[in-house]
Design a protein around this motif. Structure first.
Motif, short mmCIF file in Angstrom:
data_model
loop_
_atom_site.label_atom_id
_atom_site.label_comp_id
_atom_site.label_asym_id
_atom_site.label_seq_id
_atom_site.Cartn_x
_atom_site.Cartn_y
_atom_site.Cartn_z
N TYR A 104 22.25 4.62 5.42
CA TYR A 104 22.37 6.08 5.36
C TYR A 104 21.03 6.68 5.71
CZ TYR A 104 23.81 10.61 3.35
OH TYR A 104 24.13 11.92 3.14
N ALA A 105 20.92 7.23 6.92
CA ALA A 105 19.64 7.74 7.42
C ALA A 105 19.86 9.09 8.11
CB ALA A 105 19.01 6.74 8.38
N VAL A 106 20.51 10.01 7.41
CA VAL A 106 20.90 11.29 8.02
C VAL A 106 19.75 12.28 8.10
CG1 VAL A 106 23.30 11.04 7.31
CG2 VAL A 106 21.68 12.24 5.80
N GLY A 107 18.60 11.96 7.51
CA GLY A 107 17.43 12.82 7.62
C GLY A 107 17.53 14.08 6.79
N SER A 108 16.91 15.14 7.26
CA SER A 108 16.89 16.42 6.54
C SER A 108 17.09 17.56 7.51
CB SER A 108 15.57 16.59 5.78
OG SER A 108 14.46 16.53 6.67
N THR A 109 17.30 18.75 6.97
CA THR A 109 17.54 19.93 7.78
C THR A 109 16.69 21.08 7.24
OG1 THR A 109 19.34 20.72 6.37
CG2 THR A 109 19.93 19.22 8.16
N GLY A 110 16.66 22.18 7.96
CA GLY A 110 16.03 23.38 7.44
C GLY A 110 16.90 24.00 6.37
N ALA A 111 16.30 24.76 5.47
CA ALA A 111 17.06 25.37 4.39
C ALA A 111 16.45 26.72 4.02
CB ALA A 111 17.10 24.45 3.16
N GLY A 276 14.57 7.08 4.64
CA GLY A 276 14.05 8.32 5.19
C GLY A 276 14.17 9.50 4.25
N ASP A 277 14.22 10.70 4.82
CA ASP A 277 14.22 11.93 4.05
C ASP A 277 15.39 12.06 3.10
OD1 ASP A 277 11.99 12.60 5.49
OD2 ASP A 277 12.93 14.21 6.65
N CYS A 278 16.51 11.39 3.40
CA CYS A 278 17.73 11.55 2.61
C CYS A 278 17.82 10.58 1.44
CB CYS A 278 18.95 11.38 3.51
SG CYS A 278 19.06 9.76 4.30
N ALA A 279 16.77 9.80 1.18
CA ALA A 279 16.79 8.81 0.11
C ALA A 279 15.97 9.29 -1.08
CB ALA A 279 16.23 7.47 0.61
N ALA A 280 16.48 9.02 -2.29
CA ALA A 280 15.77 9.36 -3.52
C ALA A 280 15.71 8.13 -4.41
CB ALA A 280 16.45 10.51 -4.25
N PRO A 281 14.82 7.18 -4.09
CA PRO A 281 14.72 5.97 -4.91
C PRO A 281 14.31 6.31 -6.34
CG PRO A 281 13.53 5.73 -2.84
CD PRO A 281 13.87 7.17 -2.97
N SER A 282 15.10 5.83 -7.29
CA SER A 282 14.84 6.08 -8.72
C SER A 282 14.75 7.56 -9.03
CB SER A 282 13.55 5.37 -9.17
OG SER A 282 13.64 3.98 -8.94
N GLY A 283 15.36 8.39 -8.20
CA GLY A 283 15.30 9.83 -8.41
C GLY A 283 13.95 10.43 -8.11
N ALA A 284 13.05 9.66 -7.49
CA ALA A 284 11.69 10.12 -7.21
C ALA A 284 11.39 9.90 -5.73
CB ALA A 284 10.68 9.38 -8.07
N MET A 288 8.78 13.90 2.64
CA MET A 288 9.60 13.97 3.85
C MET A 288 8.70 14.01 5.07
SD MET A 288 12.65 16.66 2.97
CE MET A 288 14.03 16.21 1.90
N CYS A 289 8.62 12.91 5.80
CA CYS A 289 7.75 12.86 6.97
C CYS A 289 8.05 11.61 7.77
CB CYS A 289 6.27 12.89 6.55
SG CYS A 289 5.73 11.42 5.66
N CYS A 290 7.49 11.58 8.98
CA CYS A 290 7.67 10.45 9.87
C CYS A 290 7.06 9.16 9.29
CB CYS A 290 7.05 10.78 11.22
SG CYS A 290 7.27 9.52 12.48
N ALA A 291 5.92 9.31 8.60
CA ALA A 291 5.26 8.13 8.02
C ALA A 291 6.16 7.47 6.98
CB ALA A 291 3.93 8.54 7.39
N THR A 292 6.92 8.25 6.23
CA THR A 292 7.87 7.68 5.27
C THR A 292 9.00 6.99 6.01
OG1 THR A 292 7.34 9.39 3.64
CG2 THR A 292 9.40 8.21 3.36
N ALA A 293 9.55 7.67 7.02
CA ALA A 293 10.69 7.12 7.76
C ALA A 293 10.36 5.79 8.39
CB ALA A 293 11.14 8.12 8.82
N SER A 294 9.16 5.67 8.96
CA SER A 294 8.79 4.44 9.66
C SER A 294 8.62 3.27 8.71
CB SER A 294 7.51 4.65 10.47
OG SER A 294 6.41 4.90 9.61
#
Length: 402
Positions: A104-111, A276-284, A288-294
């Motif tokens: 599941y790597a749907v990323g994020s959107t503007g809000a 990536g941006d859509c993941a919340a490991p352990s709720g923490a 949100m950035c490219c460095a996290t995604a890579s």
């Protein structure tokens, strides 16, 4: 004599951004997998360049042909629901994809917040390619050569807002940046001062602590009631997450990120792994950035590979080296940081900062291409588990650390 046919394990990756492409390419460490990437666009979007695309200084897209390794299938469609019981991804076209494991790597959107009247209706965004295209069209319709030039307002003092304001100002627009508090608050004090100096040199009017409370078609309203004209307003003050996980009955955090354990596995379904941006490991969740995604993309793939092999997946490791921001094409700032993402009092600015930022942007695409050619290749800092949560097990009933 009866012939036995071995069915290849099927892995579906939802999302063709940085994290999803890294994950798909990394899965090729195992040669017998059937790998499918689902993405709504036929091209890869360099999200970290969308402010450039809006200003007309970069196309911000790359052909998937050079980014996806051999054997990976690209399906240009939008996932609308994950049927976890049937292990099937339903698509907007009416088709469906069966899976054994799903990344599941749907990323994020503007809000734009509903609490700010007019923000969702009248403000533009640079969070996605289509919204950046609409902003570019609106800016092209202005006449910056008119004196004074039509006013453009950028709302948001984070990295996206600052980069957008600088890029548009350098392109000749009369820009006001509304910070809503403190500009780039994750930077050191000296790094922030460097950012502000560069904005001033570009002619950006910086209202660091002001807050926009309403967006109108031709103006913005501030908390003190002041009304400023704004021919184009850009909202860059927050991100959201596509609602696919929640719509599929999977538990998420308040922003919509999929709740996982420290192996990036959904707390509801061990066949679903997030990155990536859509993941919340352990709720923490991480930044949100490219460095996290890579970093999370390859690690999500490793979790799937471990489960396929019957092994216990490892907890994810991460590290950061700093924050990199462009300030037009001739200036930038690299703010150095500790592994835990906290800034240190050291930065590189000016033209050197711009060169570093451009190298980073080019390096992300280079890294994806290397991963397509060489399964297992990854560009990431050597890090470790999170000391605050790495040893905290997740309660799969409540979704909270135990």
């Amino acid at each position: 004599m009866t012939a036995h046919h071995t069915v290849s394990p099927r892995v579906v990756v939802i999302g063709g951004g940085y994290s999803g492409i890294y994950a798909a390419n990394h899965l090729r460490l195992r040669s017998d997998l059937d790998i499918t990437v689902v993405n709504p666009r036929p091209h890869f979007v360099e999200r970290i360049r969308l402010h450039q695309f809006a200003a007309g200084t970069h196309p911000a897209t790359v052909d998937y042909g050079s980014l996806l390794g051999s054997g990976i299938r690209l399906v240009v469609d939008t996932a609308t629901r994950i049927d976890t019981d049937a292990r099937r991804v339903e698509l907007r076209s009416g088709d469906a994809l069966d899976y054994d494991y799903l990344i599941y790597a749907v990323g994020s959107t503007g809000a734009a917040p509903a609490s700010v009247p007019g923000a969702a209706k009248y403000a533009y965004s640079v969070a996605e390619f289509e919204s950046a295209q609409r902003l570019r069209d609106a800016l092209d319709a202005l006449q910056p050569e008119v004196t004074p030039a039509p006013p453009v307002t950028v709302v948001g003092g984070g990295m996206t807002g600052v980069e957008t304001a600088a890029e548009l100002a350098e392109a000749g627009h009369r820009v006001t940046l509304v910070g809503g508090g403190q500009l780039v608050p994750n930077f050191s004090r000296s790094g922030r001062r460097s950012v502000v100096r560069s904005l001033h040199r570009l002619g950006v009017t910086v209202l660091e602590s002001e807050v926009v409370t309403e967006v109108r078609p031709d103006a913005v309203v501030f908390a003190d009631g002041a009304v400023r004209p704004s021919a184009v307003t850009v909202w860059a003050a927050g991100f959201g997450v596509p609602p696919l996980a929640a719509a599929s009955g999977l538990r998420t955090d308040e922003l919509g990120r999929l709740l996982t354990d420290e192996t990036l596995t959904s707390i509801d379904d061990d066949r679903i792994v997030a990155a990536g941006d859509c993941a919340a490991p352990s709720g923490a969740p991480l930044r949100m950035c490219c460095a996290t995604a890579s970093q999370l993309g390859p690690q999500a793939a490793d979790t799937v590979l471990s489960r396929l092999a019957g092994d216990v997946p490892a907890r994810f490791h991460y590290a950061y080296g700093g924050f990199c921001i462009s300030l037009g094409r001739r200036a930038g700032v690299l703010q150095l940081a500790r592994r835990d993402d906290s800034a240190v009092n050291l930065y590189f600015g000016g033209r050197l900062g711009a060169r570093i930022k451009e190298t980073v942007c080019r390096g992300t695409v280079w890294g994806l291409r290397q991963a397509a050619r060489r399964p297992g290749f990854a560009v990431a800092f050597k890090g470790g588990p999170r000391p605050d949560v790495a040893d905290v097990p997740i309660d799969r009933r409540t979704g909270a650390p135990r």
